[in-house]
Structure formats: C-alpha cells, structure tokens
Design a protein around this motif. Structure first.
Motif, short mmCIF file in Angstrom:
data_model
loop_
_atom_site.label_atom_id
_atom_site.label_comp_id
_atom_site.label_asym_id
_atom_site.label_seq_id
_atom_site.Cartn_x
_atom_site.Cartn_y
_atom_site.Cartn_z
N ASP A 58 0.76 -1.26 -0.11
CA ASP A 58 -0.16 0.05 0.02
C ASP A 58 0.70 1.35 0.11
O ASP A 58 0.27 2.36 0.34
CB ASP A 58 -1.13 -0.06 1.25
N ARG A 60 2.58 2.66 1.77
CA ARG A 60 2.61 3.55 3.21
C ARG A 60 4.10 3.00 3.81
O ARG A 60 4.15 1.79 4.03
CB ARG A 60 1.65 3.32 4.23
N ASN A 63 3.48 0.87 7.30
CA ASN A 63 2.80 -0.50 6.99
C ASN A 63 3.67 -1.59 6.28
O ASN A 63 3.97 -2.72 6.55
CB ASN A 63 1.51 -0.19 6.08
N LYS A 67 5.62 -5.14 7.21
CA LYS A 67 5.50 -6.35 6.23
C LYS A 67 6.72 -7.01 5.72
O LYS A 67 6.82 -7.94 5.64
CB LYS A 67 4.73 -6.05 4.89
N LYS B 175 -2.78 7.24 -5.95
CA LYS B 175 -3.65 7.92 -5.23
C LYS B 175 -5.12 7.18 -4.81
O LYS B 175 -5.54 6.20 -5.70
CB LYS B 175 -4.18 9.29 -5.85
N LEU B 177 -5.41 4.86 -3.17
CA LEU B 177 -5.28 3.31 -2.65
C LEU B 177 -5.49 3.27 -1.32
O LEU B 177 -4.71 3.83 -0.32
CB LEU B 177 -3.65 2.85 -3.06
N PRO B 178 -6.37 2.22 -0.84
CA PRO B 178 -6.70 2.04 0.39
C PRO B 178 -5.49 1.27 1.26
O PRO B 178 -4.84 0.88 0.64
CB PRO B 178 -7.98 1.19 0.72
N GLU B 179 -5.41 1.61 2.43
CA GLU B 179 -4.28 0.87 3.32
C GLU B 179 -4.97 -0.51 3.32
O GLU B 179 -5.84 -1.09 3.08
CB GLU B 179 -4.57 1.27 4.85
N GLN B 180 -3.65 -1.47 3.19
CA GLN B 180 -3.77 -2.82 3.21
C GLN B 180 -3.26 -3.19 4.40
O GLN B 180 -2.19 -3.45 4.75
CB GLN B 180 -3.08 -3.45 1.91
N LEU B 181 -4.17 -3.26 5.45
CA LEU B 181 -3.73 -3.55 6.93
C LEU B 181 -3.28 -5.29 6.87
O LEU B 181 -3.96 -6.01 6.40
CB LEU B 181 -4.82 -3.27 7.73
#
Lengths: 515, 200
Positions: A58, A60, A63, A67, B175, B177-181
């Motif tokens: 993602d 970030r 995050n 990973k 842009k 792009l949701p967080e992939q927890l």
C-alpha cells in the motif's frame, strides 16, 4: 499458484521430502532455487517472513516496513548507532532494494582469488551468470526520463567537478517512477526475486513455504539429516506450535548477510567453525541532506540513476589514508525515514520539514576497510549482536565522504546542508567544513544505515580461515551450503545483489553436481 | 587502538543503573517481567508494551521535538505513542526491551545533568533546552538514547497521514489506494480496543 504455502495453510505437523531445501528466498536463495530447478531438481524454499505480493502492498512507509522489513527497521548495531536494513519476507531485501545492479568489480574478484584463495569465481567464471541475469532481470543503464531532479544535479555536479560518474544499472521493466522502491513495487516493475526467480522456480515445480522459520539442523556425522522448521503465525509474528520436518539430500542456507552466520551459531557450530561471524562488512552509508532554492521532490522517480565512482578506491600516500573508498549517489527516502535522520528539534525541525519539497540529498556507500571489519555475535540470551568497530581508517573515510558530498551539493546550488545524526551539524558553505572536526561517528553521533551486509561465513580454504569452501560447502559438512552475501571474504563495495545472484549460479552448480 | 565491545543493551543497563541506582534496577525488573498481553491503560491510550511511565516520557519527548500548532497534528492525533507501541509489540523482545530502557534512561537523564526533575516533569522549554544541550555530548549513552528516541518519534509522526499536508508531501503515488492492513495491524487493533467498543 498452488505450490505456495503460508502458515494459515498448514494446520498440523508435516514431514516433507525433497532433494534440496533452500533456507531464505532473497537474492541468494531464490536464485539458487531457480537454477536448481533448471537442473531438474526438486526444491523446497523456506522463508520465515510473510508472502506479500503487489496486491498486499500500500506504499505507506510504516505499513510496508511492518510487512517486508526485518524488525520493522528497528534493528541496530551493538551501540545503537547504525540502522540495519534488511528483508524479512518472501523475496528478501530484493523487495525493498533500490534495484541497483552492478557486476562485481574485477578488482574485487581478483583480490578475493589472490588473498583469500577463492577459486571458480573469477570474472570469466561469472560472466555467463551475469549475462543470463542481466537478460532475465531486464538490467539496463538508467535512461534520462528516470533522472529526477536530484539525479540531474548529481550528474551536473560530477561533470562540473570533473568527477567520474556513470548511469546506474537498473533491474526494472516498465517502471512508473513512483519512488516507492523501498516500500515494495506495487507495479511489479522492479525485478525483485518476487517477480523473477521465485515464480520461475515455482513454475518449474519448486514449493515455497512462507512464515516458515528454520530452527534446527539435525546432524549425523558430516551430514545434515533433516531440518526442523517452526511455522510463524502471521498475526502474532510468533511460532504457532506447528512444525515441519524437512528431509533433503542437500540444504542451502541463504538467510542473508545479517542472519546466516547467526543461524549457524545457533546450531552450536562456532567451536567447529571459529571464523563464523567474523569478517563482517555492511557498506555503512552516511547521508547529507541539502536545502535548495528549487523544487527537488526527492521521493519520486527512481532513487539512483547516476552514481559517482570517482572515489571508489581508497587512496594512500606513504601509508596514510588520503581520500576515497566509497560510491556517491543521490539519496531517496520517504518523509518518515527522512525526518528520523534530522538532528533538529522543535521550531528548527519544523522549519526544515516545511521545506521538504526543496530538500535533496546524497549518500555515500562505504567500501568496508578490510582490517576494520565487524563481527556477528550471539549473546547470552541467544539474541544476535552486530558488532562494528568503526576503526580509524573507516572514520576517516566517512568524514571524507561527507566532505565530498558537501562539495558536490554546494557546487549545484544547495543553500544549506544538514548532516544526518545527533549533533545537528549544518554547513552553510565549504568554510564550515571545519565543523566536521567535532563529528563523532559512533553511537548515533553520525546517523548511519547499512542495507548491504556481507561476510560472517567467509569463503576460503579451510576451517581455520573461513566457513565455506569455493563450492559454497560448509567446512566439515557434505550436504550443507551457504549461498548469500555472507560468503563474501570482504565487502563487495557496491550494491551486492547481482554479485549474490551470480555467486548463487555457481553454488547451484556445485549443489547439483553433488546430489 | 582497543575498541570496547560493549553491547548496546549492556551499556544501556549500565547507564540506567548509574542514572537512578536502585530505582532503575527495580523498574528494569518490572520491564523484563511484564506479561506480553497485559493491556496498560494510560492517559494516552491502551497499550500492550508501553507502561504508563514510558507513555509519560515519550509523550513529553514528542511534545518537545515535534512541530506544534497551525496545520500540524498533535502527537495524539498522529498516534505517535499508539503506533510505536504497536511496532514494539511485533518486533523481537530484546529490541522492545531496549526501547523501554531507553525511555527509562531518558526520564532520569536530566538528573545526571543536575536538573531538578525527571524529563516528563520539566517544562516544555526546559525539555527543549535540555535536548539541545546534549547535542555535543561525549557520552555514547546520551547520544544513543536521545538519537533513538528522536528517530522513533519522528518516524511514527511522519508515517501518519495527518502530518503529510503540512510538509508538502503528497502521499502514496497510487492515489486513493486504501491501506492494506496486515494481519498484525488487525490483531493489534483488536487487542487494544475494549470489548464493549468492539461489539458496538
């Protein structure tokens, strides 16, 4: 693919049989696995980290560090002064690396042959591997559209100062210039092991076990009889109690430069292999940030399109170090990591961060000094310690590399420079270089980062001078091999990924011949 | 030249003992023996690794070093303590213990400099002056402690989306792009959210 298994797929203890078990799936392990499957061998690949293909990324910083980065980038050297950056995921560090792909310098290969008695790894031996790898990973010199403003400035600076530079070879295909190389490539453009050797090995029948931590080699005489593996729960990041037992004809350790020697020490082999953990190198890197009048946007496009190799070799006069011993490149870090390197607090810090789009920077990759190398150790509580001494020549090289970074950045318009570290040293002109006299290198005085470990399982003649022989075979063991940067006798000087892969071609050949 | 092969943990422990004597030993024992899944309810949130004393120190540090006012989020809004706690929960325990020791040493460090108060009890101005005053210290321990606190704090703060617009960072290239927890992030959220909130 149905031959990828994660912890969630393994619900009870299992015993697996294969011809070759490869521990680790970074540049070493994935390449060995792919080449062994080329030879028609059955291979199991293990990685203690998780499986994170592009659809699980993602972009970030935090995050993705959680990973794909070992210890979420919290690991440091013995005195807390050097960040140790490496992978803990399927694909290893190749998933977060910059994609710089250099052939091993001929001078290094000759030195390793002459001084450390390595055979079978000359440029002539490695050339077929380099050619195959360069084709497979689409390695090519960076082209102009991939020069962000900092790369353009670096090239201009090297030309102005008469410093030799080059276009950095890149392992990329259809790169979209996102600038998120260190967070993993969402576009599968960077040719990491996740999109090259791993799927190629899987397509040829290999099996991959993610969240699978190699724990104990069971020895019988000069042979490894089997390997005990603990499955790691992906949510808790702790063993879930399920075990794999792997029976293989051969075992290839490719856990990476920070981990392979430590793993062998955990097996109780230090007495038998006294060189284990020694001769450790890590290309310490030092960063100088620059504030410019123009917009730089350091966080987009590829990190290093232009490199300056003018000072690659250390220069001595009458035995005294003069200058050099590093490669200079533009830096690229996203804002969280950038801010973490800033030595300023409160309002001063705020003023700098508000200029982020105009901040550029450079980095120097130090070629570790041969007689000042570090050591991987095992502590009383069983944890790993990375000891790195920063000897007098290393310190001199680091300071010289800061001077050259300053000279370069001032030559291309930097208004102010900030040296990453605790001391808050800023330079407004070359006259300020005298401030470097007060620079302290160890324990965070200077902020250092090291993503290129090497050594600890040095290659050589016998157990008194090394850990593995020139066939990558661990001394005293018939079917145990090492194929990663830990076999390097000294630092590889440049980004080691291509060297690791080429060496792994040789390792695979040796393993296959011995099966 | 002889280099001292003293480990990071060892010198932090020595520093802790030097700084606060018996107190550090007492608290150090508590750090080491804290159960892994105990939930620490603090004024700054529910934590799994950081105890209330660590939270006070870290919050005081964050207040002092991070930008303030205007377009900048507060440390709470940027979830600095919460995110650090989450990171510490998933990394190796020896490293997490080191970080807690670092916070403990920071708390008592002003006493070493003849300041009459623990770090979290100094005024904002005193905290900043103290930190700036250590920049040229010859003490490896002081450098390592403050350097590591600073890095962790800034890393968590600017890793949070709420800080990005203030510094001109346009966020991820992809842009919207949701967080992939990850599984770990989901677990941490579940473990630190009180049961009644989860059921609502």
């Amino acid at each position: 693919m149905n031959n990828i298994f994660e912890a969630r797929d393994i619900t009870q203890d299992q015993t697996l049989t294969t011809q070759v078990c490869v521990i680790g799936t970074g540049c070493g392990g994935a390449t060995v696995a792919k080449k062994l499957t080329d030879h028609g061998l059955d291979v199991i690949m293990l990685d203690q980290g998780g499986y994170y293909p592009a659809q699980r990324m993602d972009q970030r910083e935090l995050n993705m560090a959680g990973k794909i980065s070992a210890e979420r980038n919290f690991a440091s050297s013995h005195d807390g002064g050097n960040l140790l950056l490496y992978g803990n995921n399927v694909g290893g560090a190749s998933v977060h690396y910059w994609a710089d792909s250099y052939r091993t310098p001929v001078e290094k290969l000759e030195q390793w042959a002459q001084e450390y008695h390595i055979t079978g790894h000359s440029m002539a031996d490695l050339l077929p591997a380099f050619e195959e790898l360069e084709a497979n990973l689409h390695i090519h010199a960076a082209t102009d559209p991939y020069f962000n403003r900092m790369n353009q400035l670096l090239r201009k600076g090297s030309e102005t100062l008469g410093w030799r530079g080059h276009r950095v070879p890149q392992a990329r295909k259809n790169c979209v210039k996102s600038g998120h190389c260190m967070q993993g490539c969402l576009y599968d453009a960077k040719q990491s092991q996740m999109v090259t050797h791993i799927p190629q090995a899987l397509a040829q029948g290999a099996r991959l076990y993610a969240n699978a931590q190699a724990q104990q080699l069971v020895m019988e005489g000069d042979k490894v009889k089997c390997l005990s593996v603990a499955m790691i729960d992906a949510a808790t990041n702790r063993p879930n109690g399920i075990k794999l037992t792997i029976n293989a004809d051969a075992y290839v350790l490719a856990a990476g430069g920070f981990s392979s020697a430590y793993f062998l020490m955990q097996q109780g082999l230090k007495k038998q292999l006294p060189q284990l953990g020694k001769h450790f190198s890590m290309n310490p890197s030092v960063m100088v940030h620059g504030i410019y009048d123009e917009e730089i946007i350091l966080w987009r496009n590829i990190p290093a399109a232009w490199g300056i190799d003018h000072f690659w070799q250390r220069q001595y006069r009458n035995g005294q170090y003069q200058e050099g011993g590093y490669l200079l490149m533009p830096n690229q870090i996203q804002p969280a990591m950038f801010a973490a390197t800033l030595p300023l607090y409160g309002v001063e810090h705020q003023q700098v961060m508000e200029q982020l789009p105009n901040i550029g920077g450079t980095i120097s990759w130090i070629d570790d000094v041969e007689d000042e190398l570090g050591e991987i150790r095992i502590k009383r509580d069983g944890s790993r310690e990375v000891y790195y001494p920063y000897g007098p020549t290393t310190k001199a090289v680091l300071k010289d590399s800061i001077k050259k970074q300053a000279e370069l950045q001032f030559a291309v318009g930097a208004k102010q420079l900030i040296i990453a570290g605790h001391q808050g040293i800023t330079l407004n002109s070359m006259d300020d270089l005298t401030r470097l006299e007060n620079l302290t290198v160890s324990a965070g005085g200077l902020m250092l980062a090291s993503p290129h470990p090497g050594g600890g399982c040095r290659m050589g003649l016998n157990a008194t001078d090394s850990v593995v022989n020139s066939d990558h075979q661990v001394h005293g063991f018939h079917n145990l091999y090492v194929a990663d940067s830990s076999v390097f006798p000294t630092s590889s000087a440049l980004d080691p990924s291509l060297t690791i892969m080429a060496f792994s071609h040789i390792a695979a050949k040796c393993v296959a011949a011995n099966i | 030249m002889q280099w001292q092969p003293i480990s990071r943990r060892s010198f932090l422990k020595i520093a802790a003992v030097t700084a606060v004597g018996v107190s550090a030993t007492f608290y150090g024992h508590r750090f080491m023996s804290a159960p892994r899944n105990a939930l620490h309810v603090t004024p700054y949130g529910n934590f799994l690794v950081l105890e209330e004393s660590h939270a006070h120190t870290l919050h005081a540090f964050a207040e002092a070093v991070l930008p303030r006012g205007g377009k900048y989020p507060t440390p709470q809004q940027a979830q600095v303590l919460q995110r650090l706690d989450e990171e510490l929960y998933f990394i190796s325990q020896p490293i997490a213990k080191d970080v807690k020791l670092v916070l403990h040493v920071l708390e008592w460090m002003p006493v070493m400099y003849a300041k009459f108060g623990r770090f979290s009890r100094l005024s904002l101005e005193q905290r900043l002056n103290f930190l700036n005053g250590t920049k040229n210290t010859r003490s490896k321990t002081v450098r390592a402690v403050i350097n590591n606190c600073r890095m962790l704090c800034f890393n968590m703060y600017y890793g949070h989306e709420s800080s990005w617009s203030a510094i001109g960072y346009d966020g991820p290239f992809a842009k919207h792009l949701p967080e992939q927890l990850s599984e770990q992030r989901q677990l941490y959220a579940a473990l630190t959210t009180p049961q009644q909130e989860q059921s609502q």
